[in-house]
Design an enzyme around this catalytic site. Structure first.
Site: not given
Length: 346
Positions: A47-49, A52
């Site tokens: 989920n950090k895409d 970012a």
């Protein structure tokens, strides 16, 4: 008529719009219905895409990022990988201060994307000059034209999920969601999704998952930081020994604490029963569901969405390694026994 192929311009266009998947085997005897928001479907497998891409896009829009800029961040792995991927495609250098808690798999993957990595001890105070917070701050001061993302205190972390993940879940459940279960580290995921969902229906329960060794649950309940609660634990990307401003404690109804061992075993249980190869924090999130079920939190009318944040490939040397599990003492009880080795060499 255009002869151009029907294709994406690059993998950044694949970020978001992840599927909602029904859980069947694990929850067959549970009241209500249970779904995972499967964030491993993002191109960077977490989920950090989302944060970012959103943070870097906004930094470019506001003129903060310029040609030749260097991205600097603290990370337990997933944010670092996503930032390295997005920075690579946008043409920026990426430097990551990584917690030593991060698996070797994560560190190697970030390195393969061209990031410069500083591995920092995880068992030191946040203001220790060796901590990944302080190392990132120092590098930001020393390197000209550098931008420190600082996800723990960056409102864009929350905004990415408020504008993306939250509306996706609301639409995918047709507004019928009753509970959101999400691990809390920086707090951006649970705060962004929770804020959006509460605006649609104040009765939706937003439940955070915390680790033993972290201060978040007690801080949520008392407004105080208890240093006695802080000790080293193994789960990556979950819990904190500081209070991140990216966490909106007001929209979280309650926290549930989970153990390192239970979370590791539950991740493997999800994989073997649902066929979803998930990471450590996914195991933690579903272990919280088990605890809540035993506390009679759910009814037959409940529609529960659990965030599975990342992919199991990040943890091959950890929770998916019998040797590592045994070394941590996770096989010491009669309840948890390693499965028979089914790898045969001819």
């Amino acid at each position: 008529m255009s002869k151009d192929p029907k294709a994406y311009n690059n993998i950044l266009e694949l970020i978001g719009n992840t599927p909602l998947i029904k859980l069947n085997c694990l929850t067959k005897d549970y009241p209500g219905s249970y779904y995972t928001k499967y964030e491993a479907y993002n191109p960077g497998h977490s989920n950090k895409d989302r944060i970012a891409l959103h943070i870097l896009n906004q930094a470019e829009k506001n003129g903060i990022l310029k040609k030749g800029s260097t991205i600097i961040e603290t990370t337990s792995g997933n944010t670092g990988f996503s930032l390295a991927m997005v920075s690579l495609l946008k043409g920026y250098k990426c430097i990551l201060a990584v917690s030593s808690k991060a698996s070797k798999d994560k560190i190697n993957m970030m390195n393969c994307l061209g990031a410069e990595i500083y591995v920092c001890p995880s068992n030191v105070a946040s203001d220790d000059p060796r901590s990944y917070y302080e190392v990132a701050k120092r590098l930001n001061k020393e390197i000209k034209n550098s931008v420190y993302i600082n996800q723990y205190f960056n409102e864009l972390n929350v905004e990415a999920h408020y504008k993306g993940t939250g509306p996706e879940i609301w639409n995918q459940t047709k507004g019928k969601i009753t509970h959101l279960i999400a691990c809390s580290g920086t707090g951006g995921t649970i705060s962004g999704i929770g804020s959006f969902l509460k605006e649609q229906n104040r009765d939706i329960k937003i439940i955070g998952v915390d680790a033993y060794g972290s201060i978040l649950k007690k801080y949520h309940e008392t407004g105080e930081i208890d240093p006695k609660e802080i000790y080293s634990y193994r789960i990556e990307g979950l819990g904190k020994n500081i209070v991140p401003s990216a966490t909106d404690f007001k929209i979280i109804d309650k926290f549930v604490k989970v153990t390192d061992s239970d979370s590791a075993h539950m991740a493997r249980e999800i994989t073997i029963k649902e066929g979803l190869f998930v990471g450590y924090t996914s195991g933690a999130a579903f272990q919280a569901v088990n605890i809540l079920k035993d506390e009679n939190e759910f009814t037959n009318d409940s529609l529960v969405v659990i965030i599975f944040p990342d992919h199991g490939s990040r943890y091959l040397s950890k929770i998916y390694s019998d040797e590592w599990m045994n070394n941590q003492g996770f096989y010491d009880s009669a309840f948890y026994q390693p499965k028979k080795n089914s790898i045969n060499y001819i």
